[in-house]
Enzyme design. Structure first.
Site, PDB file in Angstrom:
ATOM      1  N   ASP A  72      26.232  10.229   6.696  1.00  0.00           N
ATOM      2  CA  ASP A  72      26.856  11.502   5.177  1.00  0.00           C
ATOM      3  C   ASP A  72      26.039  13.166   4.997  1.00  0.00           C
ATOM      4  O   ASP A  72      25.705  13.880   4.386  1.00  0.00           O
ATOM      5  CB  ASP A  72      26.757  10.713   3.739  1.00  0.00           C
ATOM      6  CG  ASP A  72      27.636   9.478   4.199  1.00  0.00           C
ATOM      7  OD1 ASP A  72      29.128  10.114   4.498  1.00  0.00           O
ATOM      8  OD2 ASP A  72      27.535   9.059   3.505  1.00  0.00           O
ATOM      9  N   ARG A  73      25.188  13.071   6.658  1.00  0.00           N
ATOM     10  CA  ARG A  73      24.305  14.431   6.644  1.00  0.00           C
ATOM     11  C   ARG A  73      22.637  14.365   5.470  1.00  0.00           C
ATOM     12  O   ARG A  73      22.172  15.133   5.520  1.00  0.00           O
ATOM     13  CB  ARG A  73      24.733  15.491   6.352  1.00  0.00           C
ATOM     14  CG  ARG A  73      25.921  16.137   7.282  1.00  0.00           C
ATOM     15  CD  ARG A  73      25.236  15.748   9.187  1.00  0.00           C
ATOM     16  NE  ARG A  73      26.455  16.593  10.277  1.00  0.00           N
ATOM     17  CZ  ARG A  73      26.374  15.605  10.822  1.00  0.00           C
ATOM     18  NH1 ARG A  73      26.764  14.104  10.334  1.00  0.00           N
ATOM     19  NH2 ARG A  73      27.921  15.833  11.469  1.00  0.00           N
ATOM     20  N   LEU A  74      22.985  13.003   4.313  1.00  0.00           N
ATOM     21  CA  LEU A  74      21.497  12.679   4.333  1.00  0.00           C
ATOM     22  C   LEU A  74      20.670  12.723   5.224  1.00  0.00           C
ATOM     23  O   LEU A  74      19.960  11.427   4.684  1.00  0.00           O
ATOM     24  CB  LEU A  74      21.960  11.847   2.870  1.00  0.00           C
ATOM     25  CG  LEU A  74      23.247  12.120   2.180  1.00  0.00           C
ATOM     26  CD1 LEU A  74      23.242  11.389   0.676  1.00  0.00           C
ATOM     27  CD2 LEU A  74      23.066  13.027   1.257  1.00  0.00           C
TER      28      LEU A  74
END
Length: 228
Positions: free
Chosen positions: A201-203
């Site tokens: 999730d692009r975290l």
């Protein structure tokens, strides 16, 4: 039939990498770099020591290219090149650089930035002697690296002339190919080292080490987490 040209905006991948957490961080970023470098080598990535070297001219014009890391340690990250090339001229007028190790298959990236120092000639000569014969002759043949040449034939002709001048020694022997006066090494002395670990999730995990500016903190590093 030709394949359709892919749309870059539609290319997506979920990064399912390992986590990078503060309790697991070593005090010295070079220890973490060594561990990651060992991981990427064991992974079988082609040219795990390939790194993007970014420089800028004295008047601030940026430039980037891929070079090979040839050593690292407390004094910095080493590489060797033609000293009169574009990057050599940049570093002569603006001796600072940034490095990027793009280890995409492992969803990892390392960024390094800091001042650049030219290596002593004896250190460059010692490394030059370890290079294959063809690479040493090639270094001489590409004396005017980054300059315009008439064609590949001229380069190959120059290589042949130099190989005749300094013939390859028999197996087990030594040849006479000297270190060119226009060739040498540099080390990027890290002021900051950032480790990037891709996460879902692009975290992503981003941890930056920066040399401490606290008095009496020579050799120590401060760490922070950066927003992805």
């Amino acid at each position: 039939m030709d394949s359709p040209t892919p749309d870059p905006a539609r290319l997506r991948r979920s990064y399912e990498g390992d986590e990078l957490t503060e309790p697991a961080l070593p005090a010295d970023p070079l220890a973490l770099f060594a561990a990651w470098f060992a991981d990427v080598h064991a992974f079988g990535l082609a040219e795990p020591n390939a790194m993007v070297l970014a420089t800028a001219s004295a008047d601030g014009v940026p430039s980037a290219r891929t070079v090979l890391l040839k050593g690292y340690g407390p004094q910095g990250f080493r590489f060797f090149t033609n000293l009169t090339s574009d990057k050599g001229r940049d570093l002569a007028g603006n001796p600072r650089a940034a490095l990027v190790f793009p280890w995409h298959p492992m969803y990892r990236q390392v960024r390094v930035a800091g001042p650049v120092l030219e290596l002593p000639r004896e250190e460059s000569a010692a490394y030059f002697r370890t290079r294959p014969y063809g690479s040493r002759i090639g270094a001489w043949a590409s004396e005017h690296q980054s300059g315009v040449i008439e064609g590949r034939e001229m380069l190959e002709r120059r290589y042949a002339e130099l190989a005749e001048r300094w013939p390859e020694a028999p197996v087990g022997g030594e040849d006479d190919v000297p270190l060119p006066d226009f060739w040498g090494g540099y080390r990027v002395v890290p002021e900051t080292i950032e480790f990037w670990q891709g996460r879902p999730d692009r975290l992503h995990d981003r941890i930056r080490y920066r040399r401490s500016t606290t008095p009496d903190a020579s050799g120590e590093w401060d760490t922070v987490r950066l927003s992805p």
